[in-house]
Motif scaffolding. Structure first.
Motif: not given
Length: 767
Positions: A723-724, A733-736, A763-766
């Motif tokens: 996911i970019r 996001a976790p991990g960049g 952009v947020y990653i859950q």
């Protein structure tokens, strides 16, 4: 002196009536003498003198007329006509060097047009006087009559023929030629000049025919005119008349009702029958003399022309008046029957272009090339009319009893009235006819437009009935079809084959009745007590005052806001009602709103305000999902369905129609830039290869006006899913960046913020 035989007596050069002669009586041998003037004449046992018998027929020769074309016979004619009521003019050429004045009740009789010829060297041959002043022959009679006649004579004119003053003149078997005229206004340049004349008749008149230049007619033909104000003249007949003009700007027949100073009088009630007029230039050919006229009707009314034939004349027929608007003096009700025009540059002309309405109520029946619209195949016709077409000012059709029943009239151009034999007491009229402007009864057909034909009902001004002031015209209508109770029988249908269009109204129909349909262009066309206006469209009146829309703007629904508790009524059916208040409100639903078997009715209610809206039953059965009887959420809309058995269904449309456990899915197998169509969905990425699959979040993904949006992404295949964040976007996001889903069947939530706020375009990653 010795005895002599009678034959031996000296002959007398001239015998005198007082001369004596010797006679003897048969049987007695008695000899006597007697006067020559006493010679006897016996007929049917009655004895008279020969002198008395001869005195019955007086000849102009008895007064010294010669008849050789050289001697002036005018004095002899004058003396004979002064002394006798009837005077013979034998065969001969009778020269009149001056006008002979003829008293009333005088009759001049020739032996035929080929035998008796008058050479008129004065302004006329004869001037027939009326019973007035020095010419009065009957002191007890009216001064305007004439009662003379002229028959069986040819008049060769130096200028004009005869002038007749007054009534009851007769002319028969007359011929005219020669003469001169400086146009029709020449006071003396006429074959026959009738002045202030009624009840006259001319028959068998020939002018300008006979062959050769010696018979050419340089004068005008026949004129009827007035010198007396305040009186209409005419009431006469012209029949079997042939006129061949040979002078420029001359007229064959002129009926001129203008009294001095253009007074508004008319020449009226005349019949012109079998009139032949010809005016070729040079005496032959098809080129008309310049300025020539056939028959002119000036201030003439009720003239009937029958079988009149005008050929090779510049203007064949003309009607003229200055009395615009059909007032006194106008040319009115003239009729042309079987009249013909050939080779005339102007077949017919009137004065309406200069004086509108000065020539009205004309009728043309069975004519050829004649009328306001030329008929036949002539230049300018345009193939619009045929020979024999009839032009009527008005027509009556009789009923079975023979009495006038239906009337056809055209008051205005391109408009036909079909009316009857009646009128209102208050009805007005513009041109002398009581039913011209607006008949109270009838049908109007308007053909005035290239785009439409109107079939309408004439309506009187105001609402009061013209014959009964106590009665109101509340139901003036145009009916199509027979109806169920018609004695003629009921029609199966009234069919309109092409689209039916109702013109838009901005006012309420003046006489609304149930079943009425009208096109309302604005709210002002709807009754205040009627249904709610939905926009321009068709509305029908039913139930004594309801106006539901039957054709309105697409998707239009009547809506209104209410702020208090209320009870539903039939006027609420089909509408959206917004209940707007901070406090709770109750909508009561009574029984009996929908008749049994009449079909269900529906309406919609929105909770507009923050206060709860609750439904209460009053004799009905309220039915809803889970028994819910209130609108619990602001801006939620419910639909009510009311049935004829008093069942009421409450249907929660939004947002309750969306089940909370529903999920939308999407599949993809390759790299993708997320479109807005993925938002709110579970996007499953499935690829059979080991190469990573990129899911790129672009800028501008969040819809305008929305703070943030989301989707969920799942690794459903062998390939890892990266996911970019695209250019202009931040990835938290976790991990960049990028965030990689490596675990099979793992689902992550992607939240994307819009361009506004402190953490815009993020952009947020859950995980």
């Amino acid at each position: 002196m010795g005895s002599r035989q009678i034959h031996e007596l000296q002959a007398a050069a001239v015998l005198d009536p007082d001369d004596r002669m010797i006679v003897s009586k048969s049987g007695t041998h008695q000899a006597r003498n007697g006067r020559l003037g006493d010679l006897p004449y016996r007929r049917s046992g009655h004895l008279r003198t020969m002198t008395a018998k001869l005195d019955e027929i007086v000849s102009v020769r008895d007064y010294g007329a010669i008849g050789d074309g050289v001697a002036d016979d005018a004095p002899a004619f004058q003396e004979a006509l002064d002394s006798h009521a009837s005077v013979m003019v034998p065969a001969g050429l009778w020269r009149l060097a001056s006008v002979v004045s003829v008293k009333p009740r005088r009759h001049i009789l020739g032996v035929g047009r080929d035998g008796t010829t008058i050479l008129a060297e004065g302004s006329q041959a004869f001037r027939f006087e009326r019973n007035e002043a020095g010419n009065r022959v009957d002191p007890t009679a009216d001064a305007n009559w004439n009662r003379s006649s002229l028959e069986h004579v040819t008049i060769r004119m130096a200028h004009g023929g005869i002038r007749v003053m007054g009534h009851e003149f007769r002319g028969r078997d007359l011929c005219f030629f020669g003469g001169s005229a400086s146009g029709e206004d020449d006071p003396d340049g006429w074959c026959i000049d009738m002045v202030d004349a009624n009840e006259c008749a001319f028959e068998g008149i020939n002018a300008g025919y006979g062959g050769g230049s010696g018979h050419a007619l340089k004068a005008n033909g026949i004129r009827w005119r007035a010198q007396m104000d305040g009186v209409n003249f005419g009431d006469s007949t012209l029949a079997e008349i042939s006129i061949k003009l040979a002078g420029a700007s001359t007229t064959a027949i002129l009926l001129d009702g203008r009294a001095p100073n253009e007074s508004a009088h008319v020449c009226n009630n005349m019949t012109l029958r079998r009139i032949q007029v010809n005016a070729p230039e040079g005496g032959g050919g098809l080129t008309a003399l310049p300025g020539s006229h056939g028959i002119r009707l000036v201030n003439a009314a009720r003239i009937c022309l029958i079988d009149c034939n005008i050929e090779v004349v510049e203007t064949a027929y003309e009607e003229y008046s200055r009395s615009a608007g059909g007032v006194a003096g106008a040319c009115v009700a003239n009729t042309f029957i079987g009249c013909i025009v050939h080779n005339c540059p102007t077949a017919y002309r009137d004065s309406n272009a200069t004086f509108p309405g000065s020539v009205i109520q004309r009728n043309f029946i069975g004519c050829d090339n004649l009328g306001p619209l030329p008929v036949g195949r002539i230049s300018g016709d345009g193939s619009r009319a045929q020979d024999g077409d009839a032009f009527f000012q008005g027509a009556w059709i009789a009923a079975s009893d023979g009495q006038p029943s239906i009337q056809l009239r055209s008051r205005n151009r391109d408009s036909l009235f079909v009316t009857g034999n009646f009128r209102g007491a208050a009805q007005t009229d513009a041109d002398g006819h009581l039913r011209q402007d607006a008949p109270y009864h009838g049908l109007r057909i308007d053909l005035g437009s290239m785009e439409t034909t109107r079939l309408t009902r004439t309506v009187a001004n105001g609402t009061v009935h013209p014959d009964d002031p106590a009665r109101q015209l509340e139901d003036v209508r145009l009916e199509l079809g027979n109806g169920t109770d018609a004695p003629e029988g009921e029609l199966a249908r009234v069919q309109v084959n092409d689209p039916l269009m109702l013109p838009a109204r901005t006012t309420v129909p003046p006489r609304p009745v149930d079943g009425l349909i009208h096109h309302a262009a604005s709210a002002s066309a709807m009754p205040s007590a009627g249904d709610w206006y939905l926009g321009p469209g068709l509305y029908a009146r039913i139930n004594g005052g309801e106006y539901p829309a039957i054709a309105a703007p697409r998707g239009a629904v009547a809506e209104r806001e209410r702020n208090t508790s209320f009870t539903l009524g039939t006027a609420d059916f089909g509408k959206v009602i917004r209940v707007n208040h901070a406090s709770d409100r109750v909508v009561t639903i009574p029984s009996g709103l929908v008749p049994a078997g009449a079909g269900a009715r529906r309406l919609w209610i929105i909770r507009q305000g923050t206060g709860r809206v609750t439904f209460a039953a009053s004799g009905v059965n309220l039915r809803s999902t889970n028994g819910e009887l209130s609108i619990s959420k602001q801006f939620q809309m419910v639909e009510l369905l009311l049935c004829g058995n008093d069942d009421v269904y409450i249907s929660h449309i939004l947002p309750d129609a969306i089940e909370p456990h529903a999920e939308r899915l999407h599949w993809t197998a390759g790299n993708v830039v997320v479109p807005q169509g993925y938002l709110g969905k579970l996007v499953r990425v499935s690829s059979g290869s080991a190469a990573p699959v990129f899911v790129t979040i672009p800028a501008g993904l969040v819809p305008v006006g929305m703070e943030a949006t989301s989707l969920r992404v799942m690794k459903a295949g062998l390939a890892d899913v990266e996911i970019r964040a695209d250019s202009g976007m931040n990835l938290a996001a976790p991990g960049g960046n990028p965030y990689v889903i490596t675990q099979a069947n793992k689902v992550v939530t992607v939240i994307v913020s819009g361009p506004a706020g402190n953490q815009a375009n993020t952009v947020y990653i859950q995980d």
